[in-house]
Design a protein around this motif. Structure first.
Motif, short mmCIF file in Angstrom:
data_model
loop_
_atom_site.label_atom_id
_atom_site.label_comp_id
_atom_site.label_asym_id
_atom_site.label_seq_id
_atom_site.Cartn_x
_atom_site.Cartn_y
_atom_site.Cartn_z
N GLU B 58 0.83 -1.21 0.00
CA GLU B 58 0.00 0.00 0.00
C GLU B 58 0.87 1.26 0.00
N GLU B 59 1.97 1.22 0.76
CA GLU B 59 2.85 2.39 0.79
C GLU B 59 3.51 2.62 -0.56
N LEU B 60 3.79 1.55 -1.26
CA LEU B 60 4.33 1.69 -2.61
C LEU B 60 3.34 2.45 -3.50
N ALA B 61 2.09 2.02 -3.45
CA ALA B 61 1.08 2.66 -4.28
C ALA B 61 0.89 4.11 -3.86
N ALA B 62 0.90 4.35 -2.57
CA ALA B 62 0.71 5.72 -2.08
C ALA B 62 1.82 6.62 -2.60
N ALA B 63 3.04 6.10 -2.61
CA ALA B 63 4.17 6.90 -3.10
C ALA B 63 3.96 7.27 -4.57
N ALA B 64 3.46 6.34 -5.35
CA ALA B 64 3.20 6.63 -6.76
C ALA B 64 2.10 7.68 -6.90
N MET B 65 1.07 7.57 -6.08
CA MET B 65 -0.01 8.55 -6.14
C MET B 65 0.49 9.93 -5.74
N VAL B 66 1.30 9.98 -4.69
CA VAL B 66 1.85 11.27 -4.26
C VAL B 66 2.66 11.90 -5.39
N ARG B 67 3.43 11.07 -6.06
CA ARG B 67 4.26 11.63 -7.11
C ARG B 67 3.43 12.20 -8.26
N VAL B 68 2.41 11.48 -8.65
CA VAL B 68 1.61 11.99 -9.77
C VAL B 68 0.85 13.25 -9.35
N LEU B 69 0.46 13.32 -8.09
CA LEU B 69 -0.20 14.54 -7.61
C LEU B 69 0.79 15.71 -7.61
N ASN B 70 2.04 15.42 -7.26
CA ASN B 70 3.05 16.47 -7.33
C ASN B 70 3.27 16.94 -8.75
N ARG B 71 3.28 15.99 -9.66
CA ARG B 71 3.43 16.37 -11.07
C ARG B 71 2.25 17.26 -11.50
N ALA B 72 1.07 16.90 -11.05
CA ALA B 72 -0.11 17.69 -11.41
C ALA B 72 -0.01 19.11 -10.85
N ARG B 73 0.43 19.20 -9.62
CA ARG B 73 0.55 20.52 -9.00
C ARG B 73 1.60 21.34 -9.74
N ALA B 74 2.71 20.70 -10.10
CA ALA B 74 3.75 21.41 -10.84
C ALA B 74 3.21 21.91 -12.17
N TYR B 75 2.39 21.08 -12.82
CA TYR B 75 1.82 21.52 -14.09
C TYR B 75 0.87 22.69 -13.87
N LEU B 76 0.08 22.62 -12.81
CA LEU B 76 -0.84 23.73 -12.52
C LEU B 76 -0.07 25.03 -12.30
N ASP B 77 1.14 24.92 -11.74
CA ASP B 77 1.95 26.11 -11.44
C ASP B 77 2.77 26.56 -12.64
N SER B 78 2.80 25.77 -13.68
CA SER B 78 3.67 26.10 -14.82
C SER B 78 3.09 27.24 -15.65
N ASP B 79 3.95 27.89 -16.41
CA ASP B 79 3.51 28.98 -17.27
C ASP B 79 2.49 28.49 -18.30
N ALA B 80 2.67 27.25 -18.74
CA ALA B 80 1.76 26.71 -19.76
C ALA B 80 0.31 26.81 -19.31
N VAL B 81 0.10 26.77 -18.01
CA VAL B 81 -1.26 26.92 -17.48
C VAL B 81 -1.51 28.36 -17.03
N ARG B 82 -0.57 28.91 -16.26
CA ARG B 82 -0.83 30.20 -15.62
C ARG B 82 -1.04 31.33 -16.62
N LEU B 83 -0.40 31.20 -17.78
CA LEU B 83 -0.48 32.30 -18.74
C LEU B 83 -1.76 32.28 -19.56
N LEU B 84 -2.55 31.21 -19.42
CA LEU B 84 -3.81 31.18 -20.16
C LEU B 84 -4.78 32.17 -19.53
N PRO B 85 -5.45 32.96 -20.36
CA PRO B 85 -6.24 34.07 -19.82
C PRO B 85 -7.48 33.65 -19.03
N ARG B 86 -8.16 32.60 -19.47
CA ARG B 86 -9.43 32.25 -18.82
C ARG B 86 -9.28 30.99 -17.97
N ALA B 87 -10.00 30.96 -16.86
CA ALA B 87 -9.98 29.80 -15.97
C ALA B 87 -10.41 28.54 -16.71
#
Lengths: 202, 202
Positions: B58-87
């Motif tokens: 279970e801890e193995l799976a949790a680590a993988a989930m944490v990592r993909v969530l971190n990747r998602a957060r990084a993408y949300l913070d990236s310019d590719a997203v932030r610079l788009l004008p509309r939500a």
DNA sequence: GTCTATAAGAGGATAGAC
DNA sequence: GTCTATCCTCTTATAGAC
């Protein structure tokens, strides 16, 4: 409908009870987490007796899938669907039905990923036949609804078909139900809305 | 970023390799079908060594989930997203990203049904924190997009959020990919269309 | 066809040497 | 921390009596 002897009726009833238990357990916990012991306990017979009716766990699951496909076909043939004037309305009614079945805890869930079950089902004649029947009818409705200008004609019918099947095992309805904030009817209408109208404002 | 000793760097690299293997296997076959033996074989170490890094499957799976969530957060913070004008555009970009990750075979899949993993994750601090972070940001985007008149305001934001998460593990993209009829880009655009614009004609 | 009992094997986790 | 070897539980499936 051939008449059945008393023995055959008993056999049929027993197998119905087995398939019902399998159906419920598949809906509740999925194929991998479901154990044959549970099925036997649920039906109230010994595990060895189960294996006299169905030769493997995969065959149990296949029987449940065949039954739900038969239910779907029966619904497609019912007046509740056939009397609706437009193909798009008929499609919407079918999806509504699948959502209701799912919320009632009666939609057996297949693993979407590769597994022993997937390969077993891909060689299961009866399952494939039923699946084809239902897909064929849905396919006709999809094409007709596109001709009517009700469904987006830019989407390949196959893509629409897969999308509709996916809604039948969508995690969203059970998730919304688990929050306790919405009754079943509300959930069904919201999911129908996201499915056919999309998330965007119209 | 604290500097790490050589030993710590090696440790980190090893654990990264483990999480990568887990991630791939979760995406390919799901939690139940993934075995710890496979993970060890994939990484190229002994199973007992794995258990020095992570105390349970279970801890193995949790680590993988944490990592993909971190990747998602990084993408949300990236310019590719932030610079788009509309939500609404930012939301669409995020869903596009999840679909690309999924088609690349890098989206770890959770069982939607109840299971040992679900209960383990619900007690996993780091996982829950990351999930909350991502949900918070998505929630803000959803509310803003509704205010902007881009997203259907009749849908509770929570329902939209669940629907977006569900698209990240939708069976449709892999299914379409397996037919070999469409390239990844085409699949992404079609699924985005069904998600935001719905199946109905506009 | 139903039962009890058991085989056969997979898979998560650990012992203990190095 | 890594290995080999092993434990032990759970689960599918079957043997054999009735």
């Amino acid at each position: 409908m051939a008449r059945l002897s008393f023995r055959q009726q008993m056999l049929q009833a027993r197998e119905d009870a087995i398939v019902s238990a399998v159906n419920r357990l598949l809906a509740e916990k999925g194929f991998e987490a479901m154990t044959v012991d549970e099925v036997a306990a649920d039906v109230g017979i010994a595990k060895a007796s189960l294996y006299k009716h169905f030769p493997s766990k995969e065959e149990l699951a296949a029987a449940a899938m065949v039954r739900v496909l038969n239910r779907a076909r029966a619904y497609l043939d019912s007046d509740a669907v056939r009397l609706l004037p437009r193909a798009a309305e008929r499609l919407r009614a079918v999806v509504r039905w699948t959502l209701q079945v799912q919320l009632a805890g009666e939609m057996p869930a297949l693993p979407s990923q590769n597994s022993t079950l997937r390969s077993a089902l891909l060689q299961h004649r009866e399952y494939l036949d039923r699946l084809n029947e239902v897909s064929e009818r849905l396919g006709e409705l999809i094409v007709q609804a596109q001709r009517d200008g009700d469904l987006n004609p830019a989407l390949p019918p196959e893509v629409v078909l897969y999308t509709l099947y996916a809604r039948a095992c969508d995690p969203v309805p059970p998730l919304l139900k688990s929050t306790g904030q919405y009754d079943d009817e509300r959930i069904v209408e919201m999911v129908l809305s996201t499915c056919f109208d999309g998330l965007n404002a119209r």
